[in-house]
Write an enzyme that holds these catalytic residues in place. Structure first.
Site, PDB file in Angstrom:
ATOM      1  N   HIS A 169       8.486  -0.111   8.459  1.00 41.52           N
ATOM      2  CA  HIS A 169       9.683   0.491   7.863  1.00 41.52           C
ATOM      3  C   HIS A 169      10.131  -0.414   6.719  1.00 41.52           C
ATOM      4  CE1 HIS A 169      10.761   2.533  11.994  1.00 41.52           C
ATOM      5  NE2 HIS A 169       9.560   2.863  11.548  1.00 41.52           N
ATOM      6  N   HIS A 175       1.694   0.218  10.153  1.00 49.66           N
ATOM      7  CA  HIS A 175       2.837   1.106   9.862  1.00 49.66           C
ATOM      8  C   HIS A 175       4.099   0.265   9.900  1.00 49.66           C
ATOM      9  CE1 HIS A 175       6.004   3.995  10.134  1.00 49.66           C
ATOM     10  NE2 HIS A 175       6.281   3.678  11.393  1.00 49.66           N
ATOM     11  N   TYR A 232      -3.020  -3.099  -9.443  1.00 49.42           N
ATOM     12  CA  TYR A 232      -3.211  -3.443  -8.025  1.00 49.42           C
ATOM     13  C   TYR A 232      -2.738  -2.327  -7.098  1.00 49.42           C
ATOM     14  CZ  TYR A 232      -5.579  -7.779  -7.215  1.00 49.42           C
ATOM     15  OH  TYR A 232      -6.573  -8.707  -7.054  1.00 49.42           O
TER      16      TYR A 232
END
Ligand SMILES: O=C(CO)COP(=O)(O)O
Ligand SMILES: [Zn+2]
Length: 220
Positions: free
Chosen positions: A102, A100, A127
């Site tokens: 940002h 995860h 892709y």
């Protein structure tokens, strides 16, 4: 929940992998400050980066270890997004790792109005289709809100990745390397999506996507 799948790698190696990929992501600006978290499945539980840790400066010995009942077994206090990772593992037996971030362009897309909630980024390149497939948008929740786990649970069985509104991506892979590569592909496609916002574009059509699904045995 059980381990479901053997990782085939020993824990010390996986700890070093988390540190190495974390440093690489941080050094290339894919994450900043103490944002983002990484987890890896073990045979007897899972490893998760500690809360408020900088992914560029992780200590392998201080990674949080959790068991499959969610208990914190060792290491520093786990990421506040632990339940989000756990929900993804519970729904995806083949997931070996989760990233995860940002990352800037993906986070920028997650703030845009008028996104298609089933396909927040169109299939611009092969892709993107091969590594991510369809990318659903999860409505805004504050970081660490346990309700995010339930929101992910409903989508994770069908999707290896989701985009958290006003936040960033959560991407699973069979290995940490696969999850990192998919996260990078997502970030690059988010960049293309933003670059092309005012330009007529032709995403891949249904026939082209079907060809990729058939040749690369994609489950998307
Ligand atoms: O990205 C983050 C929150 O969404 C970082 O939180 P943690 O430092 O608790 O992992
Ligand atoms: Zn976050």
């Amino acid at each position: 929940m059980s381990a479901m799948m053997s990782t085939g790698r020993d824990e010390a190696t996986l700890r070093e992998e988390i540190v190495g990929f974390g440093r690489s992501l941080f050094d290339r600006g894919l994450t900043a400050g103490s944002s983002g978290n990484i987890s890896v499945r073990l045979d007897d539980g899972w490893l998760l980066t500690p809360t408020n840790a900088c992914l560029g400066r992780l200590d392998p010995a201080r990674l949080a270890k959790l068991d499959w009942s969610g208990r914190h077994v060792s290491g520093d206090a786990p990421s506040k997004e632990a339940f989000l990772h756990r929900a993804m593992y519970e729904e995806r037996a083949g997931a070996g790792a989760i990233v995860h971030l940002h990352s800037t362009h993906s986070a920028a897309v997650s703030c845009m109005c008028g996104l298609n909630h089933h396909d927040s980024i169109p299939p611009l390149t092969p892709y993107f289709v091969m590594k991510i497939g369809r990318l659903p948008l999860i409505p805004y929740h504050r970081p660490g809100d346990p309700a995010l786990g339930d929101a992910i649970r409903g989508l994770a069985r069908k999707h290896c990745a989701v985009l958290l509104a006003n936040h960033g991506p959560v991407v699973s892979g069979t290995s940490l390397e696969a999850a990192v590569y998919a996260t990078e592909e997502l970030e690059e496609t988010a960049k293309l999506f933003l670059l092309l916002r005012n330009t007529p574009t032709s995403p891949l059509n249904a026939e082209q996507i079907e060809e990729l699904k058939s040749v690369f045995k994609l489950d998307i």
